[in-house]
Structures are given as structure tokens and as C-alpha cells.
Design an enzyme around this catalytic site. Structure first.
Site, PDB file in Angstrom:
ATOM      1  N   GLN A  32      21.490 -62.584 -42.572  1.00 47.41           N
ATOM      2  CA  GLN A  32      22.861 -62.990 -42.229  1.00 47.41           C
ATOM      3  C   GLN A  32      23.510 -62.005 -41.267  1.00 47.41           C
ATOM      4  O   GLN A  32      24.063 -62.368 -40.244  1.00 47.41           O
ATOM      5  CB  GLN A  32      23.718 -63.089 -43.511  1.00 47.41           C
ATOM      6  CG  GLN A  32      25.125 -63.611 -43.224  1.00 47.41           C
ATOM      7  CD  GLN A  32      26.135 -63.293 -44.319  1.00 47.41           C
ATOM      8  OE1 GLN A  32      25.878 -62.492 -45.218  1.00 47.41           O
ATOM      9  NE2 GLN A  32      27.287 -63.916 -44.245  1.00 47.41           N
ATOM     10  N   LEU A  33      23.430 -60.736 -41.599  1.00 51.03           N
ATOM     11  CA  LEU A  33      24.053 -59.712 -40.766  1.00 51.03           C
ATOM     12  C   LEU A  33      23.137 -59.309 -39.614  1.00 51.03           C
ATOM     13  O   LEU A  33      23.584 -59.107 -38.481  1.00 51.03           O
ATOM     14  CB  LEU A  33      24.334 -58.491 -41.646  1.00 51.03           C
ATOM     15  CG  LEU A  33      25.223 -57.487 -40.996  1.00 51.03           C
ATOM     16  CD1 LEU A  33      26.674 -57.831 -41.254  1.00 51.03           C
ATOM     17  CD2 LEU A  33      24.906 -56.104 -41.502  1.00 51.03           C
ATOM     18  N   TYR A  60      20.276 -55.065 -57.923  1.00 50.90           N
ATOM     19  CA  TYR A  60      20.624 -54.835 -56.512  1.00 50.90           C
ATOM     20  C   TYR A  60      21.618 -53.670 -56.409  1.00 50.90           C
ATOM     21  O   TYR A  60      21.437 -52.756 -55.594  1.00 50.90           O
ATOM     22  CB  TYR A  60      21.221 -56.131 -55.954  1.00 50.90           C
ATOM     23  CG  TYR A  60      21.933 -56.029 -54.635  1.00 50.90           C
ATOM     24  CD1 TYR A  60      21.238 -55.765 -53.462  1.00 50.90           C
ATOM     25  CD2 TYR A  60      23.308 -56.249 -54.552  1.00 50.90           C
ATOM     26  CE1 TYR A  60      21.902 -55.710 -52.237  1.00 50.90           C
ATOM     27  CE2 TYR A  60      23.975 -56.203 -53.339  1.00 50.90           C
ATOM     28  CZ  TYR A  60      23.273 -55.926 -52.191  1.00 50.90           C
ATOM     29  OH  TYR A  60      23.926 -55.877 -50.977  1.00 50.90           O
TER      30      TYR A  60
HETATM   31  C1  AKB Z   1      25.998 -60.047 -52.540  1.00 52.15           C
HETATM   32  O1  AKB Z   1      26.824 -60.909 -52.906  1.00 52.15           O
HETATM   33  O2  AKB Z   1      25.021 -59.711 -53.219  1.00 52.15           O
HETATM   34  C2  AKB Z   1      26.238 -59.362 -51.220  1.00 52.15           C
HETATM   35  C3  AKB Z   1      26.974 -58.077 -51.394  1.00 52.15           C
HETATM   36  C4  AKB Z   1      28.395 -58.088 -51.776  1.00 52.15           C
HETATM   37  O3  AKB Z   1      26.398 -57.043 -51.229  1.00 52.15           O
HETATM   38  N1  AKB Z   1      26.948 -60.215 -50.325  1.00 52.15           N
END
Ligand code: AKB
Length: 324
Positions: free
Chosen positions: A13-14, A140
Site C-alpha cells: 500500500q505504502l 505485529y
Molecule cells: C494495521 O492496521 O495493521 C496497520 C497499522 C496501523 O500499522 N495499518
């Protein structure tokens, strides 16, 4: 020394938008876009790189005499929860590969994006400060919090000039996000322009920090251009754009599409979103490198609608085909 930039994760995306900004800045021939899959229609230099393969990164760095690396590849918050250990492995291995290659090849500057996902229950929900306690709720977020510390370690131990921003949810018309918790805020505009109903996976009052693509690209380039001595934070900088909830974006969209219909069907992503800040304090970024966002919800909405209408005029409803 000539600047040659390698972007890892250039199809994302980026990455796709940042790549063309870097091409404008440094010249098409000096920007090496890379991703797991070839981008056949790409206008410029493209190399297939699996960033878990350190030798492949080294090959490309040597072949093109790379001087800067933007490491954008990662598995995001929602997708990452499907396979937590694999997400950790991929996010960390790719980062270690980039840091080690950069150290060994005297790479001049490295960019590593972090995220608002580093914050959890231990951070204040409003105006979350840069130095808030980090107890992320997703794998994440854990990988980004660890990555920030590794970035700082490489700076302190080896003098590697790694710079980082904690991105809010990014909204843009050029490309599609994938696997994130903030993705709804892009999808909703596509549905509105297509005059379709939207099923929102968050509750209507879930306020999250968001930012428009133009702002986020400018922030990234401004951070990377700032004099080294100005960069006082070597973990990662908070940046704010604007905070809003699904209900607020819906009411803005209804100014243009009064009949736009939304169904709220919160799923597992609601819990992730509820653990994140509602707004971000970015005073350190504005103090150190002059950060200031330009887009508010109204200007984001008018720009998204106008640009997506232009894209959809081609007659195709195939989103992937329409992007960039
Ligand atoms: C996500 O939603 O995981 C990403 C972020 C906020 O890092 N867009």
C-alpha cells in the site's frame, strides 16, 4: 556519493506510492523497487527479492551500489494473528537481514516503519506520548516494538543511521491495504463511490489515528532528509494525522452520497482496535524535524471520492487492476 535507494516491499500500500515519490526525487534509474512478486507493468528498475533471503538482498545491494534502504515489508496486525509465530519469524528475519546488510555494506540511511500497534493497555488512549509504555496486543505490534529497539541498538552499537516513524492507519486512493485493522477506512470509500453497501468490521464509535497518503509520504521523506543530529529518537517517532471513528467518516461521506448504507459487524479486529490509542501526541516529531499534517477528514474525503471516481470511470470494478 550518488544516492541509490532500495525499497523492499515496493508493491504494498505504502511502498507503491513511496516508490514513485523516491523516483521523482532521485531519478528513475536510482530507485530499485523490489517485492516477492514481479511487477510486470512497473516503470523503472524492479528486482524480485524475498527479504527472508539475506543473500538475495546482498546481491541486489552489490549490483546497484545501493546507499539507502527502505524496508517496508511486513505482515500486518489482523493477518498476523492468523499465524503468530510465522508472522514473528517473517517480520523479524527480514528486519535482521536489512540491518545486517546495512551494517556490513555501510549503507548511509535505513528506513524502518513502525506502527501505532506498538501501544497497548499500558499507554494512555488519548494523545499517547512518544515515550509511553509499550505492551502491544498483536504479534505485529510485538514485532514492531522489538524492531524499534533493534533499530536503536544498531544505531548505538554500530552507528547505523536507522530512522523510523510509527504510522497510523494510512488512507490513500492509489493502492489497497492488506491485512490491517485500519483497512476499513480505505475500503469504505471504494464502496461509497461504487454506490454499494459497506460492512464495517469495527463498531461505529471506534476512534483510531489515521493519516492521508500524501501526509505520510511527506513525513517519511522529511524524516529521511532531516540532518542526522536532529534525530533525537532512535526507536521511532509518533506522527499524528487525524483521528476519527467509522461513524464520523460515514457522516462525511454522506455529505456526498446521502444514501450510503453501512452495516456494523464487528469481528476479531474490534479487539485489536480497542487496544490501540485514539489519538497520538507527535510533539517530538514536530520539535525534531518539523512534522505537521495537512489533511483533515473533510479534505481526505473529497480527495478520495474525486480520485476514486476518476479511477472507476475506466469501467472496471476490479480493484487490483485499478490501483496506480
Ligand atoms: C494495521 O492496521 O495493521 C496497520 C497499522 C496501523 O500499522 N495499518
Amino acid at each position: 556519493m550518488k544516492t541509490v535507494v532500495l525499497i523492499i516491499g515496493a508493491n504494498g500500500q505504502l511502498g507503491s506510492v513511496l516508490t514513485s515519490s523516491l523516483q521523482q526525487k532521485f531519478g528513475r534509474g536510482n530507485v530499485i523497487a523490489s517485492d516477492l512478486r514481479d511487477d510486470k507493468g512497473f516503470n523503472g528498475v524492479f528486482e524480485v527479492i524475498d527479504a527472508t533471503d539475506v543473500q538475495r538482498i546482498q546481491q541486489v545491494v552489490t549490483q546497484y551500489n545501493v546507499t539507502q534502504i527502505y524496508h517496508l515489508a511486513a505482515i500486518l496486525s489482523a493477518k498476523g494473528e492468523e499465524t503468530p509465530l510465522q508472522t514473528w519469524d517473517i517480520n523479524m528475519k527480514t528486519l535482521f537481514n536489512v540491518l545486517e546488510i546495512s551494517r556490513k555494506n555501510n549503507i548511509e540511511k535505513v528506513f524502518f516503519p513502525s506502527s501505532i500497534a506498538v501501544f497497548g493497555e499500558g499507554a494512555s488512549l488519548h494523545e499517547t506520548p512518544n515515550d509511553a509504555y509499550l505492551d502491544p496486543s498483536t504479534v505485529y505490534g510485538i514485532s514492531k516494538a522489538a524492531g524499534e529497539n533493534w533499530a536503536q541498538y544498531y544505531f548505538l552499537r554500530y552507528g547505523l543511521d536507522v530512522r523510523s516513524i510509527r504510522y497510523p492507519g494510512v488512507i490513500g486512493y492509489q493502492s489497497l491495504p492488506g491485512g490491517g485493522t485500519t483497512d476499513y477506512a480505505v475500503d469504505i470509500y471504494h464502496k461509497a463511490v461504487l454506490k454499494e453497501e459497506f460492512d464495517c468490521f469495527l463498531k461505529e464509535d471506534t476512534t483510531l489515528p489515521m493519516i492521508f497518503m500524501d501526509d505520510v509520504i511527506r513525513a517519511t521523506l522529511e524524516l529521511m532528509e532531516a540532518p542526522k543530529e536532529n534525530i533525537k529518537i532512535r526507536t521511532s517517532y509518533n506522527i499524528a494525522g487525524i483521528s476519527f471513528s467509522p461513524a464520523e467518516v460515514v457522516s462525511e461521506i454522506r455529505k456526498l452520497y446521502p444514501d450510503f448504507k453501512v452495516n456494523y459487524r464487528p469481528d476479531f479486529r474490534q479487539e485489536i482496535a480497542s487496544s490501540w490509542p485514539k489519538s497520538i501526541n507527535d510533539s517530538a516529531a514536530s520539535r525534531d524535524w518539523g512534522w505537521k499534517p495537512e489533511y483533515d477528514l473533510e479534505s481526505i474525503t473529497t480527495t478520495m471520492v474525486q480520485k476514486l471516481k476518476e479511477k472507476y470511470k475506466t469501467g472496471s470494478k476490479n480493484l487490483e487492476a485499478l490501483m496506480l
